[in-house]
Design a protein around this motif. Sequence first.
Motif, mmCIF file in Angstrom:
data_model
loop_
_atom_site.group_PDB
_atom_site.id
_atom_site.type_symbol
_atom_site.label_atom_id
_atom_site.label_comp_id
_atom_site.label_asym_id
_atom_site.label_seq_id
_atom_site.Cartn_x
_atom_site.Cartn_y
_atom_site.Cartn_z
ATOM 1 N N ILE A 79 76.172 130.315 11.756
ATOM 2 C CA ILE A 79 74.917 130.523 11.398
ATOM 3 C C ILE A 79 74.272 131.915 11.048
ATOM 4 N N VAL A 80 73.778 132.142 9.581
ATOM 5 C CA VAL A 80 73.474 133.405 9.235
ATOM 6 C C VAL A 80 71.875 133.348 9.317
ATOM 7 N N PRO A 81 71.177 134.263 10.000
ATOM 8 C CA PRO A 81 69.842 134.230 9.767
ATOM 9 C C PRO A 81 69.303 134.677 8.346
ATOM 10 N N THR A 82 68.310 134.075 7.887
ATOM 11 C CA THR A 82 68.058 134.402 6.082
ATOM 12 C C THR A 82 66.599 134.451 6.132
ATOM 13 N N SER A 83 66.158 135.494 5.680
ATOM 14 C CA SER A 83 64.788 135.733 5.162
ATOM 15 C C SER A 83 64.577 135.834 3.799
ATOM 16 N N ARG A 105 70.422 120.889 9.052
ATOM 17 C CA ARG A 105 69.798 122.267 8.521
ATOM 18 C C ARG A 105 69.507 123.067 9.736
ATOM 19 N N PHE A 106 69.457 124.175 9.712
ATOM 20 C CA PHE A 106 68.663 124.975 10.753
ATOM 21 C C PHE A 106 67.521 125.807 10.236
ATOM 22 N N GLY A 107 66.376 125.505 10.760
ATOM 23 C CA GLY A 107 65.378 126.235 10.167
ATOM 24 C C GLY A 107 64.569 125.551 8.958
ATOM 25 N N PRO A 108 63.426 125.725 8.495
ATOM 26 C CA PRO A 108 62.753 125.042 7.464
ATOM 27 C C PRO A 108 63.411 124.780 6.191
ATOM 28 N N GLN A 109 63.141 123.685 5.603
ATOM 29 C CA GLN A 109 63.898 123.460 4.198
ATOM 30 C C GLN A 109 63.177 124.482 3.159
ATOM 31 N N LEU A 110 64.137 125.048 2.166
ATOM 32 C CA LEU A 110 63.659 125.992 1.224
ATOM 33 C C LEU A 110 63.032 125.263 0.272
ATOM 34 N N PRO A 111 61.913 125.614 -0.443
ATOM 35 C CA PRO A 111 60.967 125.151 -1.656
ATOM 36 C C PRO A 111 61.902 124.834 -2.669
ATOM 37 N N VAL A 112 61.489 124.006 -3.680
ATOM 38 C CA VAL A 112 62.264 123.853 -4.762
ATOM 39 C C VAL A 112 62.029 125.263 -5.901
ATOM 40 N N SER A 113 60.743 125.645 -5.706
ATOM 41 C CA SER A 113 60.431 127.035 -6.355
ATOM 42 C C SER A 113 61.280 128.050 -6.545
ATOM 43 N N LEU A 114 61.902 128.142 -4.839
ATOM 44 C CA LEU A 114 62.837 129.275 -4.807
ATOM 45 C C LEU A 114 64.087 128.835 -5.502
ATOM 46 N N TYR A 115 64.547 127.774 -5.683
ATOM 47 C CA TYR A 115 65.878 127.559 -6.552
ATOM 48 C C TYR A 115 65.583 127.657 -8.175
ATOM 49 N N HIS A 137 67.918 129.812 8.005
ATOM 50 C CA HIS A 137 69.086 129.926 8.352
ATOM 51 C C HIS A 137 70.009 129.418 7.359
ATOM 52 N N GLN A 138 70.936 130.138 7.073
ATOM 53 C CA GLN A 138 72.317 129.205 6.167
ATOM 54 C C GLN A 138 73.346 129.392 7.258
ATOM 55 N N LYS A 174 67.215 141.986 14.181
ATOM 56 C CA LYS A 174 66.568 142.420 15.393
ATOM 57 C C LYS A 174 65.614 141.571 16.128
ATOM 58 N N SER A 175 65.866 140.277 15.891
ATOM 59 C CA SER A 175 64.752 139.215 16.214
ATOM 60 C C SER A 175 65.387 139.302 17.758
ATOM 61 N N ARG A 176 64.241 138.985 18.759
ATOM 62 C CA ARG A 176 64.601 138.525 20.164
ATOM 63 C C ARG A 176 63.517 137.508 20.728
ATOM 64 N N GLY A 177 64.235 136.709 21.470
ATOM 65 C CA GLY A 177 63.565 135.595 22.136
ATOM 66 C C GLY A 177 63.055 134.514 21.280
ATOM 67 N N GLU A 178 63.712 134.428 20.320
ATOM 68 C CA GLU A 178 63.166 133.397 19.260
ATOM 69 C C GLU A 178 63.885 132.054 19.277
ATOM 70 N N ARG A 179 63.083 131.142 19.205
ATOM 71 C CA ARG A 179 63.761 129.644 19.148
ATOM 72 C C ARG A 179 64.033 129.412 17.692
ATOM 73 N N MET A 180 65.144 128.363 17.690
ATOM 74 C CA MET A 180 65.605 127.822 16.294
ATOM 75 C C MET A 180 65.329 126.424 16.248
ATOM 76 N N GLU A 181 65.031 125.991 15.292
ATOM 77 C CA GLU A 181 64.725 124.682 14.780
ATOM 78 C C GLU A 181 65.879 124.208 14.226
ATOM 79 N N ILE A 182 66.339 122.771 14.589
ATOM 80 C CA ILE A 182 67.502 122.109 14.210
ATOM 81 C C ILE A 182 67.194 120.881 13.778
ATOM 82 N N HIS A 183 67.359 120.528 12.331
ATOM 83 C CA HIS A 183 66.885 119.195 11.747
ATOM 84 C C HIS A 183 68.252 118.356 11.430
ATOM 85 N N LEU A 184 68.183 117.250 11.883
ATOM 86 C CA LEU A 184 69.458 116.259 11.853
ATOM 87 C C LEU A 184 69.086 115.027 11.377
ATOM 88 N N ASN A 185 69.900 114.199 10.560
ATOM 89 C CA ASN A 185 69.687 112.841 10.297
ATOM 90 C C ASN A 185 71.021 112.406 10.097
#
Length: 429
Positions: free
Chosen positions: A302-306, A254-264, A334-335, A62-73
């Motif tokens: 892209i699937v928004p992920t929280s 990747r789309f959005g911030p990098q997930l922390p190692v602690s989450l893995y 995002h995944q 239900k998010s509206r008007g958001e911006r998305m960050e794309i990281h590329l290398n």
Amino acid sequence: MPAKSRFTKLDAFTKTVDEARIRTTSGGIVTIVSLLVVLFLSWGEWADYRRVVVHPELVVDKSRGERMEIHLNITFPKMPCELLTLDVMDVSGEQQHGIAHGVNKVRLRPQSQGGGVIDVNSLNLHDDSADHLDPSYCGECYGATAPLYARKAGCCNTCDEVREAYATQGWAFGRGENVEQCKREHYAERLDEQREEGCRIEGSLQVNKVVGNFHLAPGRSFSNGNLHVHDLKNYWETPNGEQHDFTHTIHQLRFGPQLPVSLYRHMGKNIMPWTNHHLNPLDGSNQVTEDPGFNYMYFVKIVPTSYLRLGWEKKIKSAADFADANADGSLETHQYSVTSHKRSLSGGSGAAEGHEERQHSQGGIPGVFFSYDISPMKVINREEPAKTFLGFLAGLCAIVGGTLTVAAAVDRGLFEGASRIKKMRSKDL
């Protein structure tokens, strides 16, 4: 003998006097083993109680008007940075032609020389090539309209501003041999110097969270009506005979911030080797071609992920905290999944790939194109304890009671067996 109380008849744990009890060696062994088993199982129950698990949920985004960050290398070993252009556009009508904040062009040596880094240039809206000019100088735009971002309104003081003015008009620019600004900045010489170099594009883009695409293609880009066009003159013309192509390696996308190692770690040890691959499936992919007229297309879903960390409910102080992405301890990212397609701009069949029935269309722009689509559903990965404290106590009681019950049955069996054997031996004698 003490007087009996009214609760005596309710006693489920009847006792025996010490004179009626028999202690045996087998009973001692069973007692020690049962205690070790209780300690081992209790330690496992405690470890399970301390464990954190991730429970996924699927909800409507239900998010509206958001911006998305794309990281590329991405590395292009056979494309010079001077020719490579990064464009972004989406269905909302927003377009970024050739320029993006936070993105660097890294010049790389030719592959024959090892491909090392030569220089890093940031893609900025303005360059400093006109800082030394007279303040009253106003460069000619050669019949085109001066770009909006020009340092001096109505003037084209740099070669880049003349190129942008030509792109706005939809004119081909070429090498700028007859343009005063380009001669002063040695644009043609710089172009020839980089012909055999490679380029790496690294950084991040800010885009609208709607359907769109970004692509890396040769030459300055411009819009001609409903068409998106690139000036490919310098790409096709190779004075030294060294042709370019879009062989590339995607180091990271990747789309959005990098997930922390602690989450893995919370997701489990066995999941770590492949988790990052599934979250960013294009990382480390490589494509090789020798055809300068080749087009690579990646269709990204892209699937928004929280991710809600353990105890996130306690971090919410007021309703206003929801306006901050990190106020409630959550991590928004995002995944994505991806399908790819590649074709030669000359067209033809897919016989080389074993599919003679396929026919590829002709024409187009050489380059690497990423088309992304946003899912209306959102995945919420919620960290929760594997067990509650009451569940831990219940499991602990089950371990103690069950182990002692089994141990009593084993001890009783050993005692009865030993007694029968003694009786059989006494009869034989």
